[in-house]
Design a protein around this motif. Structure first.
Motif, PDB file in Angstrom:
ATOM      1  N   ALA A   1      11.697 -39.650  60.844  1.00 54.11           N
ATOM      2  CA  ALA A   1      12.378 -38.767  61.803  1.00 54.11           C
ATOM      3  C   ALA A   1      13.872 -39.066  61.855  1.00 54.11           C
ATOM      4  CB  ALA A   1      11.760 -38.936  63.191  1.00 54.11           C
ATOM      5  N   ILE A   2      14.214 -40.358  61.887  1.00 58.11           N
ATOM      6  CA  ILE A   2      15.633 -40.742  61.964  1.00 58.11           C
ATOM      7  C   ILE A   2      16.389 -40.220  60.741  1.00 58.11           C
ATOM      8  CG2 ILE A   2      17.248 -42.721  62.036  1.00 58.11           C
ATOM      9  CD1 ILE A   2      15.721 -42.939  64.544  1.00 58.11           C
ATOM     10  N   ALA A   3      15.753 -40.278  59.579  1.00 57.15           N
ATOM     11  CA  ALA A   3      16.407 -39.794  58.354  1.00 57.15           C
ATOM     12  C   ALA A   3      16.787 -38.320  58.516  1.00 57.15           C
ATOM     13  CB  ALA A   3      15.470 -39.982  57.156  1.00 57.15           C
ATOM     14  N   GLU A   4      15.905 -37.535  59.149  1.00 57.61           N
ATOM     15  CA  GLU A   4      16.212 -36.107  59.377  1.00 57.61           C
ATOM     16  C   GLU A   4      17.358 -35.955  60.381  1.00 57.61           C
ATOM     17  OE1 GLU A   4      15.181 -33.197  57.947  1.00 57.61           O
ATOM     18  OE2 GLU A   4      14.317 -34.595  56.508  1.00 57.61           O
ATOM     19  N   LEU A   5      17.345 -36.772  61.462  1.00 55.96           N
ATOM     20  CA  LEU A   5      18.438 -36.698  62.447  1.00 55.96           C
ATOM     21  C   LEU A   5      19.769 -37.003  61.771  1.00 55.96           C
ATOM     22  CD1 LEU A   5      16.761 -38.478  65.533  1.00 55.96           C
ATOM     23  CD2 LEU A   5      17.192 -36.032  65.264  1.00 55.96           C
ATOM     24  N   GLU A   6      19.768 -38.004  60.882  1.00 53.62           N
ATOM     25  CA  GLU A   6      20.998 -38.360  60.163  1.00 53.62           C
ATOM     26  C   GLU A   6      21.414 -37.221  59.225  1.00 53.62           C
ATOM     27  OE1 GLU A   6      22.906 -40.708  60.938  1.00 53.62           O
ATOM     28  OE2 GLU A   6      21.653 -42.182  61.945  1.00 53.62           O
ATOM     29  N   ARG A   7      20.414 -36.640  58.517  1.00 51.66           N
ATOM     30  CA  ARG A   7      20.717 -35.555  57.584  1.00 51.66           C
ATOM     31  C   ARG A   7      21.355 -34.377  58.320  1.00 51.66           C
ATOM     32  NH1 ARG A   7      18.395 -31.223  55.173  1.00 51.66           N
ATOM     33  NH2 ARG A   7      16.495 -31.239  56.420  1.00 51.66           N
ATOM     34  N   HIS A   8      20.920 -34.140  59.571  1.00 50.60           N
ATOM     35  CA  HIS A   8      21.478 -33.043  60.368  1.00 50.60           C
ATOM     36  C   HIS A   8      22.714 -33.459  61.164  1.00 50.60           C
ATOM     37  CE1 HIS A   8      18.403 -30.019  59.543  1.00 50.60           C
ATOM     38  NE2 HIS A   8      17.527 -31.007  59.541  1.00 50.60           N
ATOM     39  N   LYS A   9      23.193 -34.673  60.935  1.00 49.33           N
ATOM     40  CA  LYS A   9      24.443 -35.157  61.548  1.00 49.33           C
ATOM     41  C   LYS A   9      24.415 -35.095  63.080  1.00 49.33           C
ATOM     42  CE  LYS A   9      27.533 -34.272  57.655  1.00 49.33           C
ATOM     43  NZ  LYS A   9      26.526 -34.070  56.622  1.00 49.33           N
ATOM     44  N   VAL A  10      23.266 -35.509  63.660  1.00 52.74           N
ATOM     45  CA  VAL A  10      23.138 -35.454  65.116  1.00 52.74           C
ATOM     46  C   VAL A  10      24.123 -36.405  65.791  1.00 52.74           C
ATOM     47  CG1 VAL A  10      21.566 -35.896  67.053  1.00 52.74           C
ATOM     48  CG2 VAL A  10      20.760 -34.644  65.047  1.00 52.74           C
ATOM     49  N   ARG A  11      24.341 -37.578  65.197  1.00 55.59           N
ATOM     50  CA  ARG A  11      25.299 -38.524  65.781  1.00 55.59           C
ATOM     51  C   ARG A  11      26.704 -37.925  65.810  1.00 55.59           C
ATOM     52  NH1 ARG A  11      25.061 -44.401  65.995  1.00 55.59           N
ATOM     53  NH2 ARG A  11      23.072 -44.180  64.936  1.00 55.59           N
ATOM     54  N   ALA A  12      27.103 -37.316  64.702  1.00 61.39           N
ATOM     55  CA  ALA A  12      28.431 -36.693  64.647  1.00 61.39           C
ATOM     56  C   ALA A  12      28.537 -35.554  65.661  1.00 61.39           C
ATOM     57  CB  ALA A  12      28.704 -36.175  63.234  1.00 61.39           C
ATOM     58  N   ALA A  13      27.437 -34.832  65.832  1.00 62.03           N
ATOM     59  CA  ALA A  13      27.438 -33.725  66.799  1.00 62.03           C
ATOM     60  C   ALA A  13      27.673 -34.256  68.217  1.00 62.03           C
ATOM     61  CB  ALA A  13      26.113 -32.962  66.726  1.00 62.03           C
ATOM     62  N   PHE A  14      27.071 -35.399  68.545  1.00 64.12           N
ATOM     63  CA  PHE A  14      27.285 -35.988  69.876  1.00 64.12           C
ATOM     64  C   PHE A  14      28.739 -36.409  70.065  1.00 64.12           C
ATOM     65  CE2 PHE A  14      22.693 -36.369  70.617  1.00 64.12           C
ATOM     66  CZ  PHE A  14      22.667 -36.021  71.963  1.00 64.12           C
ATOM     67  N   LEU A  15      29.320 -37.008  69.024  1.00 65.89           N
ATOM     68  CA  LEU A  15      30.726 -37.425  69.135  1.00 65.89           C
ATOM     69  C   LEU A  15      31.605 -36.210  69.399  1.00 65.89           C
ATOM     70  CD1 LEU A  15      31.042 -40.068  66.230  1.00 65.89           C
ATOM     71  CD2 LEU A  15      30.655 -40.473  68.649  1.00 65.89           C
ATOM     72  N   ASP A  16      31.375 -35.149  68.629  1.00 65.86           N
ATOM     73  CA  ASP A  16      32.187 -33.937  68.789  1.00 65.86           C
ATOM     74  C   ASP A  16      31.936 -33.274  70.149  1.00 65.86           C
ATOM     75  OD1 ASP A  16      33.271 -34.301  66.331  1.00 65.86           O
ATOM     76  OD2 ASP A  16      32.099 -32.741  65.318  1.00 65.86           O
ATOM     77  N   ALA A  17      30.662 -33.234  70.565  1.00 68.08           N
ATOM     78  CA  ALA A  17      30.307 -32.551  71.810  1.00 68.08           C
ATOM     79  C   ALA A  17      30.967 -33.229  73.012  1.00 68.08           C
ATOM     80  CB  ALA A  17      28.787 -32.553  71.988  1.00 68.08           C
ATOM     81  N   ILE A  18      30.906 -34.552  73.033  1.00 68.94           N
ATOM     82  CA  ILE A  18      31.432 -35.267  74.205  1.00 68.94           C
ATOM     83  C   ILE A  18      32.962 -35.245  74.199  1.00 68.94           C
ATOM     84  CG2 ILE A  18      31.487 -37.551  75.326  1.00 68.94           C
ATOM     85  CD1 ILE A  18      28.476 -37.752  74.537  1.00 68.94           C
ATOM     86  N   GLU A  19      33.532 -35.225  72.999  1.00 67.90           N
ATOM     87  CA  GLU A  19      34.991 -35.070  72.909  1.00 67.90           C
ATOM     88  C   GLU A  19      35.401 -33.680  73.430  1.00 67.90           C
ATOM     89  OE1 GLU A  19      36.720 -35.395  68.956  1.00 67.90           O
ATOM     90  OE2 GLU A  19      38.312 -36.654  69.779  1.00 67.90           O
ATOM     91  N   ALA A  20      34.600 -32.659  73.099  1.00 67.10           N
ATOM     92  CA  ALA A  20      34.900 -31.299  73.577  1.00 67.10           C
ATOM     93  C   ALA A  20      34.796 -31.231  75.096  1.00 67.10           C
ATOM     94  CB  ALA A  20      33.942 -30.291  72.930  1.00 67.10           C
ATOM     95  N   ALA A  21      33.811 -31.921  75.664  1.00 67.66           N
ATOM     96  CA  ALA A  21      33.657 -31.922  77.120  1.00 67.66           C
ATOM     97  C   ALA A  21      34.858 -32.609  77.768  1.00 67.66           C
ATOM     98  CB  ALA A  21      32.357 -32.625  77.508  1.00 67.66           C
ATOM     99  N   ARG A  22      35.314 -33.722  77.165  1.00 62.50           N
ATOM    100  CA  ARG A  22      36.493 -34.418  77.697  1.00 62.50           C
ATOM    101  C   ARG A  22      37.722 -33.487  77.672  1.00 62.50           C
ATOM    102  NH1 ARG A  22      39.893 -38.026  74.820  1.00 62.50           N
ATOM    103  NH2 ARG A  22      39.864 -36.256  73.389  1.00 62.50           N
ATOM    104  N   ASP A  23      37.886 -32.776  76.559  1.00 63.33           N
ATOM    105  CA  ASP A  23      39.036 -31.870  76.429  1.00 63.33           C
ATOM    106  C   ASP A  23      38.962 -30.743  77.467  1.00 63.33           C
ATOM    107  OD1 ASP A  23      39.834 -33.472  74.378  1.00 63.33           O
ATOM    108  OD2 ASP A  23      39.246 -32.076  72.776  1.00 63.33           O
ATOM    109  N   ARG A  24      37.749 -30.232  77.692  1.00 60.51           N
ATOM    110  CA  ARG A  24      37.566 -29.147  78.663  1.00 60.51           C
ATOM    111  C   ARG A  24      37.855 -29.640  80.089  1.00 60.51           C
ATOM    112  NH1 ARG A  24      38.481 -24.380  80.007  1.00 60.51           N
ATOM    113  NH2 ARG A  24      36.916 -23.351  81.291  1.00 60.51           N
ATOM    114  N   SER A  25      37.452 -30.883  80.363  1.00 59.13           N
ATOM    115  CA  SER A  25      37.714 -31.466  81.670  1.00 59.13           C
ATOM    116  C   SER A  25      39.229 -31.575  81.902  1.00 59.13           C
ATOM    117  CB  SER A  25      37.053 -32.846  81.759  1.00 59.13           C
ATOM    118  OG  SER A  25      37.399 -33.486  82.959  1.00 59.13           O
ATOM    119  N   ARG A  26      39.959 -32.011  80.862  1.00 62.56           N
ATOM    120  CA  ARG A  26      41.429 -32.101  80.955  1.00 62.56           C
ATOM    121  C   ARG A  26      42.039 -30.740  81.228  1.00 62.56           C
ATOM    122  NH1 ARG A  26      43.073 -35.786  75.804  1.00 62.56           N
ATOM    123  NH2 ARG A  26      42.711 -37.779  76.807  1.00 62.56           N
ATOM    124  N   GLN A  27      41.521 -29.746  80.476  1.00 65.85           N
ATOM    125  CA  GLN A  27      42.028 -28.378  80.591  1.00 65.85           C
ATOM    126  C   GLN A  27      41.833 -27.851  82.013  1.00 65.85           C
ATOM    127  OE1 GLN A  27      39.795 -25.606  78.212  1.00 65.85           O
ATOM    128  NE2 GLN A  27      41.371 -25.625  76.637  1.00 65.85           N
TER     129      GLN A  27
END
Ligand SMILES: NC(=O)c1ccc[n+]([C@@H]2O[C@H](COP(=O)([O-])OP(=O)(O)OC[C@H]3O[C@@H](n4cnc5c(N)ncnc54)[C@H](OP(=O)(O)O)[C@@H]3O)[C@@H](O)[C@H]2O)c1
Length: 264
Positions: free
Chosen positions: A234-260
């Motif tokens: 299962a983890i191999a599939e999560l990595e293949r779909h870049k779930v970790r990278a998606a979390f980094l981007d998502a939380i960065e987007a939320a931080r930017d929206r909060s600033r805005q």
């Protein structure tokens, strides 16, 4: 005396936490904009519901719990009645301590709080930051008020937008994850209710292990990831779909929206 100004969802969660923590209702005042709301608060908690001016005059600690867009009006209303020996706590997202200080016209100690919805079950994550005139004893008073409804952490105000993205919105990411895992259960032919039970209990169990064991999440995950086993598939599939990278981007987007949002 503690006053909660603008006792809506967040204000009521704090109010009920204070009452459950043993603070006598006659040491708490609340304010509301509508009379039916005021009556409901009186009936449920036995607290005095008064005008904003009256509450501001009487309380040593004033908690501002209106929506961010109502904060300017509320501060204008109470400014004449808040001398510098009071503590003002603001729980509104995106409202800076400087904004509150500038509208009070005195060197009033202000502490900014960002909490989250598990405040309703006494499991909030509240992060607090002092304003220009707030010192150790103001932070301690704020911590004492928030501890009955969860965990409290001090952070510099410059990190409030990041905290909003991480713990303010945090519960939503877990609800989203649960939804996705329940869908997966349904895909595998599981009844929805059973899938929801399995996922919910897994997330509760994992959360308690994380909180109470003090172990790093990697160690806990490795303990259920045997070589060539099911979890790593299962983890191999999560990595293949870049779930970790998606979390980094998502939380960065939320931080930017909060600033805005905070900058209007
Ligand atoms: N809900 C959360 O979990 C959460 C989490 C983190 C932070 N916060 C922050 O908490 C604040 C409140 O959010 P909320 O969800 O609790 O909103 P809410 O339920 O709308 O509560 C605000 C309450 O303030 C009342 N109000 C507005 N202006 C007032 C005034 N001048 N005098 C007296 N009462 C007044 C509103 O009355 P009406 O009912 O008439 O509008 C409402 O009951 C927000 O700033 C938000 O950023 C909330």
């Amino acid at each position: 005396m503690i006053a909660i100004l603008g006792t809506g969802k967040m204000g009521e969660a704090l109010l009920s936490g204070l009452v459950r923590a043993g603070l006598p209702p006659n040491e708490i005042m609340a304010t509301a904009r509508r009379e039916d709301r005021a009556a409901a608060l009186r009936e449920s908690y036995g607290v005095r519901v008064v005008s904003n001016a009256e509450a501001a005059k009487a309380a040593e600690t004033i908690i501002l719990a209106v929506k961010p867009q109502d904060m300017g009006t509320l501060l204008a209303e109470i400014a004449p009645y808040v001398p510098a020996d009071r503590l003002v706590i603001t729980v509104a997202a995106g409202i800076t301590t400087a904004f509150v200080e500038s509208r009070l016209g005195e060197a009033v100690p202000v502490v900014r709080v960002m909490s989250n919805t598990p405040v309703l079950v006494d499991e909030a994550m509240s992060v607090i930051s002092p304003g220009a005139h707030a010192g150790e004893r103001h932070l301690e008073r704020t911590e004492a008020l928030l501890k009955p409804v969860g965990k409290v952490l001090r952070i510099p105000e410059s990190q409030q937008d990041a905290a909003t993205a991480l713990s303010g919105s945090g519960p939503a990411y877990f609800f989203y994850l649960v939804e996705a895992m329940v869908d997966a259960g349904i895909l595998l032919g599981m009844p929805r209710a059973a899938a929801l039970d399995m996922v919910t209990q897994s997330i509760v169990g994992a959360a308690i292990m994380l909180r109470d064991s003090g172990e790093h999440p990697v160690i806990l995950r490795e303990a259920v990831t045997s070589p060539g086993g099911t979890t790593i598939a299962a983890i191999a599939e999560l990595e293949r779909h870049k779930v970790r990278a998606a979390f980094l981007d998502a939380i960065e987007a939320a931080r930017d929206r909060s600033r805005q949002l905070a900058s209007g």
